[in-house]
Design an enzyme around this catalytic site. Structure first.
Site, PDB file in Angstrom:
ATOM      1  N   GLN A   1      -4.828  -4.716   6.694  1.00 56.07           N
ATOM      2  CA  GLN A   1      -6.151  -6.153   6.584  1.00 56.07           C
ATOM      3  C   GLN A   1      -6.170  -6.818   7.361  1.00 56.07           C
ATOM      4  OE1 GLN A   1      -8.283  -5.105   4.014  1.00 56.07           O
ATOM      5  NE2 GLN A   1      -6.856  -3.347   3.585  1.00 56.07           N
TER       6      GLN A   1
ATOM      7  N   ASP B   1       2.504  -4.890   7.907  1.00 57.64           N
ATOM      8  CA  ASP B   1       1.489  -4.311   7.663  1.00 57.64           C
ATOM      9  C   ASP B   1       0.647  -4.752   7.633  1.00 57.64           C
ATOM     10  OD1 ASP B   1      -0.385  -2.930   6.589  1.00 57.64           O
ATOM     11  OD2 ASP B   1       0.717  -1.898   5.019  1.00 57.64           O
TER      12      ASP B   1
ATOM     13  N   LYS C   1     -10.484  -0.732  10.749  1.00 58.24           N
ATOM     14  CA  LYS C   1     -10.965  -1.979   9.802  1.00 58.24           C
ATOM     15  C   LYS C   1     -10.938  -2.911  10.983  1.00 58.24           C
ATOM     16  CE  LYS C   1      -7.716   0.139   6.121  1.00 58.24           C
ATOM     17  NZ  LYS C   1      -8.239   0.430   4.883  1.00 58.24           N
TER      18      LYS C   1
ATOM     19  N   CYS D   1      -4.818   2.406  -3.605  1.00 56.21           N
ATOM     20  CA  CYS D   1      -4.092   2.782  -3.257  1.00 56.21           C
ATOM     21  C   CYS D   1      -2.533   2.237  -3.390  1.00 56.21           C
ATOM     22  CB  CYS D   1      -3.654   3.399  -1.300  1.00 56.21           C
ATOM     23  SG  CYS D   1      -4.516   4.264  -1.615  1.00 56.21           S
TER      24      CYS D   1
ATOM     25  N   HIS E   1       0.411  -1.251  -0.338  1.00 54.81           N
ATOM     26  CA  HIS E   1      -0.571   0.065   0.153  1.00 54.81           C
ATOM     27  C   HIS E   1       0.595   0.847  -0.103  1.00 54.81           C
ATOM     28  CE1 HIS E   1      -2.688   3.225   1.699  1.00 54.81           C
ATOM     29  NE2 HIS E   1      -3.798   2.233   1.227  1.00 54.81           N
TER      30      HIS E   1
HETATM   31  C1  LIG Z   1      -2.629  -2.966   3.508  1.00 53.40           C
HETATM   32  C2  LIG Z   1      -3.003  -1.086   3.982  1.00 53.40           C
HETATM   33  N1  LIG Z   1      -1.965  -1.072   4.732  1.00 53.40           N
HETATM   34  C3  LIG Z   1      -2.459   0.308   5.001  1.00 53.40           C
HETATM   35  C4  LIG Z   1      -2.851   1.701   5.116  1.00 53.40           C
HETATM   36  C5  LIG Z   1      -3.588   2.554   5.748  1.00 53.40           C
HETATM   37  O1  LIG Z   1      -3.895   2.408   6.298  1.00 53.40           O
HETATM   38  P1  LIG Z   1      -5.004   3.662   7.075  1.00 53.40           P
HETATM   39  O2  LIG Z   1      -5.256   4.780   6.478  1.00 53.40           O
HETATM   40  O3  LIG Z   1      -5.727   2.806   8.356  1.00 53.40           O
HETATM   41  O4  LIG Z   1      -4.236   4.140   8.092  1.00 53.40           O
HETATM   42  C6  LIG Z   1      -4.632   0.323   4.530  1.00 53.40           C
HETATM   43  C7  LIG Z   1      -5.599   0.811   4.060  1.00 53.40           C
HETATM   44  O5  LIG Z   1      -6.380   0.784   3.244  1.00 53.40           O
HETATM   45  C8  LIG Z   1      -4.309  -0.745   4.207  1.00 53.40           C
HETATM   46  O6  LIG Z   1      -5.566  -1.211   3.768  1.00 53.40           O
END
Ligand SMILES: Cc1ncc(COP(=O)(O)O)c(C=O)c1O
Length: 408
Positions: free
Chosen positions: A204, A201, A227, A365, A123
């Protein structure tokens, strides 16, 4: 005990509404989850009864707010099996957690020529902070490739890339675009043998499957409360305590200091040295309620339910003509990305919305990944434990309508 998934839906007020004349089918859970009544009640209870700032006051309400806020930290530590609550930093979410590590750990530990290893399925939140760090320090970004539409990491290339030049290996646990579940414990073990620091990370995966940081063997792990049925604006950064206490503060301000002089400050130990200013108190308390809610159902069960829905959706979507599916055929997490020949992803999502089905279309993203796959965007259906097979059937009907509408 068998779970009545249909009954669980009653806990989620937002699920019970009509959209464009149809019962809502909410399949945008990878973007954010819906909130159960228990989480909404925890927020309301805090604001109605206990609202006060934490750590600073000795009056009754402040003591209650502080106790509830620190109980949420202990709960978060349990949720991911951290050694101690001191390894839990409250953040705004995954993005802030990764930025914190890049700024604090990264600025202290990286020098020109060092490598930061990422994967091609990251992401933007797990790319851009490292690009900024690389610009500041002269370090270089290196990527572990993704194989193609089936969306697996090309592990044969890992030995070549995981060299002694690598100082940090940061990887996504579950890809938000492909649904791939990466073998993070194995990857961390390989990195650890070379003394490489690791970051997961878990945006998900937390709340979708059991997370055990000790079993994973990672140094850092970041996730977002929103989430996993919690509110927006709160998240967790886990860091091994040995590392955290050797890291400089990320931001300066109130609540993170032991003593301040006009020209010098001494900082609290972790985690408080990383939490400058008034934190998201209600968010932490409501995220605690979310973790209790999820654990009462059982994360193993949630994971199995999500995966069954995703497999069913994958199978049913693959029956449509001219469909292109992304991500692994088997062993995927609870989401499916796809395209229909001759229809733009945004049009898929727009038509689905006319039928009350909430999807997401775009680059999710993950622009570098989509460029590698040769597409600009995909449509994505992402599931959670309150979704049902009949909702997947509604998705398929909406896709058949989309194809009829566009004459493809
Ligand atoms: C794999 C992954 N990493 C990071 C993020 C970023 O999360 P946040 O916007 O809650 O900081 C997301 C959000 O969709 C994500 O799917």
């Amino acid at each position: 005990m068998t779970i009545n998934w249909q009954k669980i839906r009653e806990d989620f007020p937002a699920l019970h509404q009509a959209v464009n004349g149809y019962p809502l089918v909410y399949l945008d859970n990878a973007a954010t989850s819906q909130k159960p009544r228990a989480v909404i009640d925890a927020l309301v209870h805090y604001y109605e009864r206990d609202n006060a700032n934490v750590h600073r006051g000795i009056h009754e309400l402040s003591s209650r707010a502080t106790a509830a806020f620190e109980a949420a930290r202990i709960r978060a530590a349990q949720f991911i099996n951290a050694h101690s609550a001191d390894e839990i930093i409250f953040t705004r979410g995954t993005t802030e957690g990764i930025n914190l590590v890049a700024n604090s750990w990264g600025s202290k530990n990286l020098k020109p020529g060092d490598h930061i290893l990422l994967t091609e399925m990251e992401h933007h939140s797990n790319i851009v902070p490292w690009q900024l760090l690389a610009e500041r320090t002269g370090a270089k970004l290196v990527y572990l490739p993704v194989t193609g539409d089936e969306g697996l990491l090309d592990l044969d290339r890992l030995d070549l890339l995981l060299t002694s030049q690598v100082k940090l290996f940061a990887m996504v646990h579950v890809s938000n675009t492909l649904g791939t579940v990466n073998p993070v414990a194995e990857l961390c073990a390989r990195a650890r043998k070379l003394g490489i620091t690791t970051l997961i990370d878990a945006a998900q995966s937390a709340g979708h499957m059991p997370i055990d940081v000790q079993q994973m063997g990672c140094d850092f792990l970041a996730f977002s409360g929103h989430k996993l049925c919690g509110p927006t604006g709160i998240g967790v950064l886990y860091g091994r305590s040995g590392l955290l206490n050797a890291m400089p503060p990320y931001q300066g301000g109130g609540d993170m200091i032991l003593s301040v002089d006009f020209h010098q400050t001494t900082y609290k130990p972790a985690p408080h040295r990383f939490e400058a200013g008034t934190p998201d108190i209600s968010g932490a308390i409501a995220m605690h309620a979310a973790m209790d809610y999820l654990d009462a159902i059982g994360l193993e069960r949630i994971c199995q339910h999500d995966q069954e829905l995703a497999s069913y959706a994958y199978e049913r979507l693959s029956e449509l003509k001219g469909v292109r599916l992304f991500g692994p055929k088997t062993g995927r997490a609870g989401l499916v990305s796809f395209l229909l020949n001759g229809v733009h992803a945004h049009d898929i999502v727009t038509v689905a919305d006319q039928w009350g089905v909430a999807l997401r279309g775009g680059h999710h993203c993950t622009q570098p990944l989509l460029r590698k796959l040769g597409v600009e965007s995909t449509a994505r259906a992402s599931f959670y434990f309150y979704n049902t097979k009949s909702e997947v059937d509604r998705l398929i009907e909406a896709m058949a309508e989309t194809q009829r509408f566009f004459g493809v």
